[in-house]
Every structure is written in structure tokens, then in C-alpha cells.
Design a protein around this motif. Structure first.
Motif, short mmCIF file in Angstrom:
data_model
loop_
_atom_site.label_atom_id
_atom_site.label_comp_id
_atom_site.label_asym_id
_atom_site.label_seq_id
_atom_site.Cartn_x
_atom_site.Cartn_y
_atom_site.Cartn_z
N PHE A 1 0.94 -0.69 -0.12
CA PHE A 1 -0.22 -0.28 -0.19
C PHE A 1 1.27 1.61 0.01
O PHE A 1 1.93 1.19 1.27
N PRO A 2 0.22 2.03 -0.71
CA PRO A 2 2.16 3.52 -1.44
C PRO A 2 1.42 3.97 -0.04
O PRO A 2 0.26 4.78 0.24
N LEU A 3 2.23 4.83 0.50
CA LEU A 3 1.92 5.55 1.79
C LEU A 3 1.87 6.92 1.52
O LEU A 3 1.62 8.03 2.11
N ASP B 1 -3.32 12.39 1.09
CA ASP B 1 -4.01 12.69 -0.04
C ASP B 1 -5.71 11.92 -0.74
O ASP B 1 -5.69 10.95 -0.39
N THR B 2 -6.73 13.41 0.07
CA THR B 2 -7.81 12.00 0.23
C THR B 2 -8.06 11.11 -1.20
O THR B 2 -8.87 10.60 -1.14
N THR B 3 -7.94 12.04 -2.39
CA THR B 3 -8.62 11.62 -3.61
C THR B 3 -8.04 10.28 -3.58
O THR B 3 -8.76 9.38 -4.29
N ALA B 4 -6.53 10.55 -3.29
CA ALA B 4 -5.48 9.31 -3.53
C ALA B 4 -5.56 7.95 -2.80
O ALA B 4 -5.76 6.62 -3.28
N TYR B 5 -5.86 8.73 -1.73
CA TYR B 5 -6.00 7.41 -0.39
C TYR B 5 -7.61 6.81 -1.27
O TYR B 5 -7.19 5.71 -0.72
N GLN C 1 -2.90 4.58 9.16
CA GLN C 1 -2.82 6.31 8.82
C GLN C 1 -3.37 6.25 9.49
O GLN C 1 -2.55 7.74 10.10
N ALA C 2 -4.14 6.14 10.99
CA ALA C 2 -4.58 7.05 11.97
C ALA C 2 -3.17 7.69 13.12
O ALA C 2 -3.13 8.39 13.57
N VAL C 3 -2.45 6.66 12.51
CA VAL C 3 -0.96 6.99 13.51
C VAL C 3 -0.26 7.74 12.77
O VAL C 3 0.38 8.39 13.45
#
Length: 524
Positions: free
Chosen positions: A140-142, A147-151, A170-172
């Protein structure tokens, strides 16, 4: 202490508010190390704080953030220059940012969360991968995390349990706070001291690299001047002078201001430096020539302290095409200072204080004024040669070898003069050997004494040493010329060497070496 979230750091770097000053060395971490930093952040391991210098005055020249070219900062915002933590700032920004294009020559590698990696304490769950090695559903790409759209696009179609795991990861990163120490000052001297203490590695004047950047930078192209000087000195074995930025800046400041401290260099006027730089280069070139001709110094590595070049460069600093000259009396005083500084390890502590004194007194000597150069007290006795072990990298050994070179050493077998230029320029262990061989001392049970002390070392080529082998001196005497008086004199020993009595030999040679040292130092 302040703190920044990763989002805040990305935003501030993207706006050009966080910058890398020109005196920093640049980004050097490889992709694997960047991945390990991400793993440390994810596992909430300590990964250090950042240190910023906040100023309203943008430096004329600064450095790109690794492969990313930063925009100009807004005029009404202060600028935060990274004094400590550049590798971490660049890594974090590079991993997560999606707005700034990389340079064409960039070899940046994206970091991925390995969804199949076991969550162990030691092994990393993050990996650096080229685009062709990425496996969707496994890596999974960090760079999509902020980036909301990319995520949303990257998680689309994944199983709910995998999405949940990615959301937790992601939250961390979103919750991570990076501790930041901020120095708010417009005083460059304060910044110099901070930078020096953060980055010090045993050399007090590392700060001079910082000062060179904001005093001249690309406008003067000081590094180009140093490289040209290195090319001129290369045929004489001193090309490494050009690579020692700290040393050349000390010479520059000492010659132009009489002081090699960071403050003195910072106060230099760029135009004055350009105008008088030929005086600096002349001082260094003539100084190198003096070191070679008077002390057989063949490379910068031969000097007990490279700092010794600074006061000598001050003495020989002449402008234009003038030729530097000196009287016999001046040479005797310089020689006394050189040997006293080497034997006393004068520049091992109190460097700036002692250097300032020596620069002042060297300039006075050059100008024909009263000079107390070298008039400091110290002690030299037989213990210097009996208590210090031989090691090519240490100060005492370098001093000892230059002292032996002064005696004009000759081959133990042929009696021919040893080529000091080749031997000392090589600066390796193979041209120096034990007069009382280790094997012999072990066989005769005299190895209770340290056989690697200076008093048991002489110039002896690898070829000669092979022929003499580990035999007793009385045995290898038969392979030497009939008349060995010149050999013994140049090696600072006597026929007593061939008595095969190590302790007697060591005591006698240490006494003789001490007398020579006292003579060189002009000890009463």
C-alpha cells in the motif's frame, strides 16, 4: 518544546517556509533507511526531535530538499531553517507529499506498507519499491495517506479487514507529533554556536562550513577556488588540502584577519576576500613547500595536526607574484614552534586559544617584530618513546616519524638513502618495522615488554624486513654492510642493538631519541 504533525510539516515545506540552509551537506539517506524511519514512527519508537532556526531574513542561497525544489516562501512569514534533522524532514516530506515534482536526476524510491509482513518488534513492515515491483493488494503506497482522493482510490476494492488495517495505520501517521526545538534569533553568531554543538565531531571549527555558505556562497564560488588550489598542490602530494574546507577557511580567516575563529570569518567582507584571495593561496602554497622541505611532510596526513598549516600559511602569505622569503633566524624560530607544538600536542585542546596566539606571533615574526612564537613550556622525556605505541593515525607516531625522517634514514641492507617522498606519502605501516623483531622477543621470552613502542620502530622497507625476517639483531647483522655507522646513526641507535638485550636497547635508544627531540624543540 513545540511540535508539528506530519500534515503541518508537509504543508510548511510545500509553502517554502521550512528550508535547508546551504551549509547543510544534503540528503544522504538511502531508501531502506527511509523505510525504517517510517516503521519507527508507525511503531511509536523514539525517532528524535528536529531543530529549527527561525528568522525573518531569508538566506541568499539555500539547498533543495533532497530531490524536491522548494518554492520561495511568503514574505510575511518567518523562515525555519533546519539545523538538525534534515534527513528526517526530507524523508517524511518525500514519503507523503504529492504536490512537488522531483528533479530529473532523482533516484527517490516510494515507500509502501507491506500488508503481508508480520507485525514483529524488530522487522520493518515498510518497504521501498520501484514501480515495477509493486504488487497491488500486498503493497500500500504511503504517499496517498495525506491525499484524500488518492487514498480513496488506493483502498477501493480492497477487503474490509484490509481497509480497516490500512485506516489504523493511517491514523497513526496522522496523529504523530514531531518534537521541534526552535531558536528564534537574528544573531548569526548564536546560530553558528548552535550548529557547531549539534554537529560537532571532534573539530571545533565545523562551523566554518556554515559561515562560508552565508558569507560567500555561490557568489564567490569559494569551493571552485579550493579545487583549483588542490589541483596545483596535487603533484606534491597535497591534493587533500583542497578537500579540507575547514582547514582552508581557517587559513583564509587567519591570513586576512589574524584570527581563525568563527566570528572572525563571519565578519569578513566578501569583496575583500575576493580581492585578496591570491594572498591566501600564496600563503598555503608556500606553507606547504616549507613543510615539505623542512620536515619531510609529504601529505597532509603526515602532519601531527593539520592545524599546523594555518600559522605557517600566515607567515608565507604574500600578495600577487611576490616570492615569500625568510631569514635563518626566522626559520629557527618557526622550527622550534613546529616541533614544540607537535611534541606537546598543542592543538589537541584549547585549539582556538592556542591558534590565535600562534597566528599573532607568526605574523609578528613575519613582519620583523618581537615574537614569542613557541615560547611555551612543556615536558619531553624518555617516556614519550617508551610509553607511546606505534600507530599510523596517532599524533605521537606522526611526530616520531617526522623526527626520524629528519635523521636521513637509510636501508639496513644496502645502506642507500630511503626515498622519504614515497615512504611517507604512502603513509602505511609496511615501511616501518621493529628493530627487535616480535618473533625474536617471543622466542627469547623478552615479550614481557611492549614490543610496539616507538623506541623499537625504525624506517625499514617491507623488502628489507622480509630479508631480515624475525631473526635476532645479532643474526641479521650478518646481512648488513661491514661499515654500518651511517645506518646506526640514521636509525638513532648503536652497536648495542646487536647485544639482543631488548630492555637495555630500548632504554639507550629512548635516551638518544629524547636528546634529539630536545634539540629540535630548542630545549635548554
Amino acid at each position: 518544546m513545540d511540535s508539528l504533525s506530519i500534515r503541518e510539516l508537509i504543508d510548511q515545506v510545500s509553502r517554502g517556509q521550512i528550508r535547508i540552509p546551504a551549509f547543510q551537506r544534503g540528503f544522504v539517506w538511502d531508501a531502506e533507511r527511509v523505510a525504517y524511519l517510517m516503521d519507527s514512527i508507525y511503531k511509536k519508537y523514539p525517532f528524535g526531535s528536529l531543530m529549527f532556526w527561525r528568522t525573518k531574513e531569508q538566506l541568499k542561497f539555500d539547498r533543495d530538499l533532497g530531490p524536491f525544489k522548494l518554492p520561495e516562501p511568503k514574505e510575511d512569514y518567518p523562515v525555519d531553517y533546519v539545523l538538525d534533522g534534515q534527513q528526517r524532514v526530507t524523508s517524511i516530506f518525500g514519503v507523503f507529499q504529492t504536490t512537488i515534482e522531483q528533479s530529473d536526476t532523482s533516484d527517490w524510491t516510494d515507500i509502501y506498507f507491506d500488508l503481508t509482513a508480520e507485525p514483529t518488534v524488530q522487522d520493518s513492515q515498510f518497504i521501498a519499491l520501484a514501480p515495477g515491483d509493486v504488487q497491488p493488494g500486498k503493497h500500500f503506497p504511503l504517499k496517498t495517506l495525506f491525499d484524500t482522493t488518492a487514498y480513496r482510490a488506493a483502498t477501493q476494492g480492497l477487503p474490509d479487514d484490509i481497509i480497516k488495517r490500512i485506516d489504523e495505520m493511517q491514523a497513526v501517521f496522522k496523529e504523530t507529533k514531531i518534537p521541534v526545538q526552535i531558536s528564534k534569533t537574528e544573531d548569526k553568531t548564536t546560530v553558528a554556536i548552535i550548529f557547531e554543538r549539534v554537529n560537532r565531531q571532534g573539530v571545533e571549527l565545523d562551523t566554518l562550513q556554515l559561515l562560508s555558505a552565508w558569507t560567500w556562497s555561490e557568489e564567490f564560488q569559494l569551493q571552485d577556488q579550493f579545487e583549483e588550489l588542490a589541483e596545483e598542490l596535487a603533484p606534491f602530494g597535497f591534493a587533500d588540502v583542497g578537500g579540507d574546507t575547514d582547514l582552508l577557511l581557517r587559513c583564509c580567516s587567519a591570513i586576512l584577519t589574524g584570527d581563525a575563529s568563527p566570528k572572525a570569518l563571519m565578519d569578513l567582507n566578501g569583496a575583500n576576500v575576493r580581492e585578496k584571495f591570491d594572498t591566501v593561496t600564496n600563503g598555503v602554497k608556500y606553507g606547504v613547500d616549507y613543510l615539505r622541505s623542512h620536515y619531510s611532510v609529504q601529505t597532509l596526513h603526515n602532519l601531527p595536526f593539520t592545524t599546523l598549516l594555518v600559522p605557517i600559511a600566515v607567515f608565507f602569505a604574500v600578495s600577487g607574484n611576490r616570492e615569500a622569503s625568510y631569514t635563518g633566524d626566522q626559520a629557527r624560530i618557526i622550527d622550534k614552534w613546529f616541533w614544540r607544538s607537535a611534541f606537546s600536542k598543542r592543538y589537541s585542546s584549547g585549539v582556538l586559544r592556542n591558534l590565535k596566539t600562534d597566528i599573532e606571533q607568526m605574523a609578528a615574526l613575519r613582519d620583523g617584530k618581537q615574537s614569542s612564537l613557541g615560547d611555551f613550556t612543556f615536558n619531553i622525556d624518555e617516556d614519550f618513546f617508551k610509553a607511546n605505541s606505534f600507530g599510523m593515525g596517532n599524533v605521537n607516531t606522526k611526530t616520531f616519524l617526522l623526527m626520524l625522517a629528519k635523521q636521513g634514514p637509510v636501508s639496513f641492507i644496502s645502506g642507500n638513502k630511503i626515498n622519504l617522498e614515497t615512504t611517507l606519502k604512502a603513509a602505511n605501516r609496511s615501511e616501518f618495522h621493529h628493530m627487535m623483531p616480535r618473533d625474536f622477543l617471543k622466542k627469547t621470552k623478552q615479550d614481557v615488554y611492549d614490543d610496539n613502542i616507538l623506541a623499537n620502530i625504525c624506517f625499514l622497507s617491507r623488502a628489507d624486513n622480509r630479508k631480515l625476517g624475525g631473526q635476532a639483531p645479532s643474526k641479521y647483522r650478518t646481512m648488513m654492510p661491514e661499515d654500518i655507522s651511517d645506518i646506526l646513526q640514521s636509525a638513532v641507535t648503536t652497536e648495542n642493538l646487536f647485544s639482543d638485550d631488548y630492555q637495555t636497547f630500548v632504554n639507550e635508544r629512548a635516551t638518544a631519541l629524547t636528546k634529539i627531540a630536545e634539540h629540535l624543540c630548542a630545549k635548554p
